[in-house]
Every structure is written in structure tokens, then in C-alpha cells.
Design a protein around this motif. Sequence first.
Motif, PDB file in Angstrom:
ATOM      1  N   GLU A   1      -5.010 -10.632   1.697  1.00  0.00           N
ATOM      2  CA  GLU A   1      -4.786 -10.174   0.335  1.00  0.00           C
ATOM      3  C   GLU A   1      -5.897 -10.695  -0.563  1.00  0.00           C
ATOM      4  O   GLU A   1      -6.436 -11.766  -0.328  1.00  0.00           O
ATOM      5  CB  GLU A   1      -3.464 -10.720  -0.219  1.00  0.00           C
ATOM      6  CG  GLU A   1      -2.250 -10.179   0.447  1.00  0.00           C
ATOM      7  CD  GLU A   1      -0.959 -10.671  -0.195  1.00  0.00           C
ATOM      8  OE1 GLU A   1      -0.978 -11.022  -1.390  1.00  0.00           O
ATOM      9  OE2 GLU A   1       0.053 -10.711   0.511  1.00  0.00           O
ATOM     10  N   GLY A   2      -6.213  -9.945  -1.581  1.00  0.00           N
ATOM     11  CA  GLY A   2      -7.217 -10.369  -2.553  1.00  0.00           C
ATOM     12  C   GLY A   2      -7.282  -9.395  -3.708  1.00  0.00           C
ATOM     13  O   GLY A   2      -6.575  -8.383  -3.737  1.00  0.00           O
ATOM     14  N   MET A   3      -8.124  -9.712  -4.643  1.00  0.00           N
ATOM     15  CA  MET A   3      -8.302  -8.847  -5.788  1.00  0.00           C
ATOM     16  C   MET A   3      -8.897  -7.514  -5.335  1.00  0.00           C
ATOM     17  O   MET A   3      -9.743  -7.483  -4.452  1.00  0.00           O
ATOM     18  CB  MET A   3      -9.218  -9.498  -6.830  1.00  0.00           C
ATOM     19  CG  MET A   3      -8.670 -10.797  -7.417  1.00  0.00           C
ATOM     20  SD  MET A   3      -7.063 -10.600  -8.201  1.00  0.00           S
ATOM     21  CE  MET A   3      -7.490  -9.592  -9.600  1.00  0.00           C
ATOM     22  N   ASP A   4      -8.440  -6.448  -5.935  1.00  0.00           N
ATOM     23  CA  ASP A   4      -8.915  -5.115  -5.577  1.00  0.00           C
ATOM     24  C   ASP A   4     -10.217  -4.829  -6.311  1.00  0.00           C
ATOM     25  O   ASP A   4     -10.254  -4.078  -7.283  1.00  0.00           O
ATOM     26  CB  ASP A   4      -7.853  -4.062  -5.921  1.00  0.00           C
ATOM     27  CG  ASP A   4      -8.186  -2.700  -5.350  1.00  0.00           C
ATOM     28  OD1 ASP A   4      -9.066  -2.619  -4.470  1.00  0.00           O
ATOM     29  OD2 ASP A   4      -7.549  -1.721  -5.783  1.00  0.00           O
ATOM     30  N   ALA A   5     -11.248  -5.475  -5.860  1.00  0.00           N
ATOM     31  CA  ALA A   5     -12.568  -5.296  -6.488  1.00  0.00           C
ATOM     32  C   ALA A   5     -13.665  -5.601  -5.492  1.00  0.00           C
ATOM     33  O   ALA A   5     -13.503  -6.282  -4.553  1.00  0.00           O
ATOM     34  CB  ALA A   5     -12.718  -6.207  -7.675  1.00  0.00           C
TER      35      ALA A   5
ATOM     36  N   SER B   1      -5.557  -0.660   7.317  1.00  0.00           N
ATOM     37  CA  SER B   1      -4.798   0.066   6.305  1.00  0.00           C
ATOM     38  C   SER B   1      -4.907  -0.743   5.025  1.00  0.00           C
ATOM     39  O   SER B   1      -5.036  -1.972   5.056  1.00  0.00           O
ATOM     40  CB  SER B   1      -3.343   0.265   6.717  1.00  0.00           C
ATOM     41  OG  SER B   1      -2.679  -0.968   6.805  1.00  0.00           O
ATOM     42  N   VAL B   2      -4.885  -0.056   3.913  1.00  0.00           N
ATOM     43  CA  VAL B   2      -5.045  -0.704   2.617  1.00  0.00           C
ATOM     44  C   VAL B   2      -3.872  -0.329   1.733  1.00  0.00           C
ATOM     45  O   VAL B   2      -3.541   0.850   1.592  1.00  0.00           O
ATOM     46  CB  VAL B   2      -6.376  -0.279   1.939  1.00  0.00           C
ATOM     47  CG1 VAL B   2      -6.535  -0.960   0.596  1.00  0.00           C
ATOM     48  CG2 VAL B   2      -7.558  -0.575   2.846  1.00  0.00           C
ATOM     49  N   GLU B   3      -3.238  -1.346   1.177  1.00  0.00           N
ATOM     50  CA  GLU B   3      -2.172  -1.152   0.195  1.00  0.00           C
ATOM     51  C   GLU B   3      -2.658  -1.775  -1.105  1.00  0.00           C
ATOM     52  O   GLU B   3      -3.367  -2.778  -1.095  1.00  0.00           O
ATOM     53  CB  GLU B   3      -0.895  -1.872   0.621  1.00  0.00           C
ATOM     54  CG  GLU B   3      -0.338  -1.442   1.957  1.00  0.00           C
ATOM     55  CD  GLU B   3       0.766  -2.379   2.398  1.00  0.00           C
ATOM     56  OE1 GLU B   3       1.711  -2.610   1.618  1.00  0.00           O
ATOM     57  OE2 GLU B   3       0.658  -2.898   3.517  1.00  0.00           O
ATOM     58  N   ARG B   4      -2.244  -1.191  -2.188  1.00  0.00           N
ATOM     59  CA  ARG B   4      -2.619  -1.739  -3.493  1.00  0.00           C
ATOM     60  C   ARG B   4      -1.352  -1.990  -4.294  1.00  0.00           C
ATOM     61  O   ARG B   4      -0.451  -1.152  -4.320  1.00  0.00           O
ATOM     62  CB  ARG B   4      -3.568  -0.807  -4.212  1.00  0.00           C
ATOM     63  CG  ARG B   4      -4.934  -0.805  -3.533  1.00  0.00           C
ATOM     64  CD  ARG B   4      -5.907   0.158  -4.162  1.00  0.00           C
ATOM     65  NE  ARG B   4      -7.231  -0.034  -3.621  1.00  0.00           N
ATOM     66  CZ  ARG B   4      -7.678   0.492  -2.498  1.00  0.00           C
ATOM     67  NH1 ARG B   4      -6.883   1.233  -1.767  1.00  0.00           N
ATOM     68  NH2 ARG B   4      -8.909   0.272  -2.087  1.00  0.00           N
ATOM     69  N   ASN B   5      -1.309  -3.145  -4.918  1.00  0.00           N
ATOM     70  CA  ASN B   5      -0.183  -3.521  -5.759  1.00  0.00           C
ATOM     71  C   ASN B   5      -0.774  -4.062  -7.052  1.00  0.00           C
ATOM     72  O   ASN B   5      -1.094  -5.244  -7.140  1.00  0.00           O
ATOM     73  CB  ASN B   5       0.681  -4.563  -5.049  1.00  0.00           C
ATOM     74  CG  ASN B   5       1.923  -4.902  -5.822  1.00  0.00           C
ATOM     75  OD1 ASN B   5       2.207  -4.304  -6.857  1.00  0.00           O
ATOM     76  ND2 ASN B   5       2.665  -5.876  -5.319  1.00  0.00           N
ATOM     77  N   GLY B   6      -0.966  -3.184  -8.010  1.00  0.00           N
ATOM     78  CA  GLY B   6      -1.636  -3.596  -9.240  1.00  0.00           C
ATOM     79  C   GLY B   6      -3.083  -3.936  -8.942  1.00  0.00           C
ATOM     80  O   GLY B   6      -3.817  -3.134  -8.376  1.00  0.00           O
ATOM     81  N   ALA B   7      -3.489  -5.139  -9.288  1.00  0.00           N
ATOM     82  CA  ALA B   7      -4.867  -5.577  -9.077  1.00  0.00           C
ATOM     83  C   ALA B   7      -5.068  -6.228  -7.713  1.00  0.00           C
ATOM     84  O   ALA B   7      -6.157  -6.689  -7.400  1.00  0.00           O
ATOM     85  CB  ALA B   7      -5.275  -6.551 -10.173  1.00  0.00           C
ATOM     86  N   ILE B   8      -4.022  -6.262  -6.889  1.00  0.00           N
ATOM     87  CA  ILE B   8      -4.089  -6.918  -5.573  1.00  0.00           C
ATOM     88  C   ILE B   8      -4.267  -5.859  -4.487  1.00  0.00           C
ATOM     89  O   ILE B   8      -3.611  -4.824  -4.478  1.00  0.00           O
ATOM     90  CB  ILE B   8      -2.803  -7.730  -5.295  1.00  0.00           C
ATOM     91  CG1 ILE B   8      -2.579  -8.783  -6.376  1.00  0.00           C
ATOM     92  CG2 ILE B   8      -2.835  -8.352  -3.904  1.00  0.00           C
ATOM     93  CD1 ILE B   8      -3.661  -9.834  -6.456  1.00  0.00           C
ATOM     94  N   ARG B   9      -5.152  -6.168  -3.547  1.00  0.00           N
ATOM     95  CA  ARG B   9      -5.395  -5.306  -2.393  1.00  0.00           C
ATOM     96  C   ARG B   9      -4.924  -6.059  -1.152  1.00  0.00           C
ATOM     97  O   ARG B   9      -5.257  -7.225  -0.958  1.00  0.00           O
ATOM     98  CB  ARG B   9      -6.891  -5.007  -2.306  1.00  0.00           C
ATOM     99  CG  ARG B   9      -7.312  -4.301  -1.049  1.00  0.00           C
ATOM    100  CD  ARG B   9      -8.737  -3.820  -1.105  1.00  0.00           C
ATOM    101  NE  ARG B   9      -9.698  -4.905  -1.119  1.00  0.00           N
ATOM    102  CZ  ARG B   9     -10.947  -4.760  -1.537  1.00  0.00           C
ATOM    103  NH1 ARG B   9     -11.368  -3.612  -2.003  1.00  0.00           N
ATOM    104  NH2 ARG B   9     -11.774  -5.777  -1.508  1.00  0.00           N
TER     105      ARG B   9
END
Length: 95
Positions: free
Chosen positions: A91-95, A71-79
Motif C-alpha cells: 500500500e502507498g500513496m497513489d502518486a 491488480s490495483v485498488e484505489r481507496n481515496g489517495a491510497i493505492r
Amino acid sequence: MGRPDMMAAQRRSAGSRRDTTDHAAYRLILEAASNRQPCPSNDALAAALGARGAASGAAALTRLERSGQISVERNGAIRIVTVTQFGLRAEGMDA
């Protein structure tokens, strides 16, 4: 046009390749989560697949999420990626 049985076999073969490459991305995510390392970037996921470009990694992530393996959640630029079977998170940068 090809024969229906040949076309079905080609689709199954393409699906098998996708499952194999998705497994490589899954393993990379699982390893990161198990070792409390940052979530792999889309580029890192693509490299695990033997592909180039963030789009390949993002596509594998989407397929894994749709299959219920993560499952993937996004919180701003964090994945935040959770391996559903084990409840492990990375957790890491959403890129």
C-alpha cells in the motif's frame, strides 16, 4: 516506407524493451510487498525503469495490471497493489 519484415522486427524489439523495463517495475513492487514496505511511488517506478517522471511509472503500472501480473485498488489517495501470483500486497500513496 520500410520493408514489412523489418517493421515487424522493430515492433518485436520495442516490445522486448518494454517487457524488460516492466520487469524492473514488477521486481520493485514485489520487493516492497515481500518486505511489507510501502508501495513504490510512480516516480520510484520510473527510476527503476531508467526513466524520469511519474507518467512513466504510472504507464508501467498500467501495463503490469493489463497483463494480469498485478491488480490495483484505489481507496481515496491510497493505492493497494497486489502481486497476483503470490497474493502479496503493498500500500502507498497513489502518486
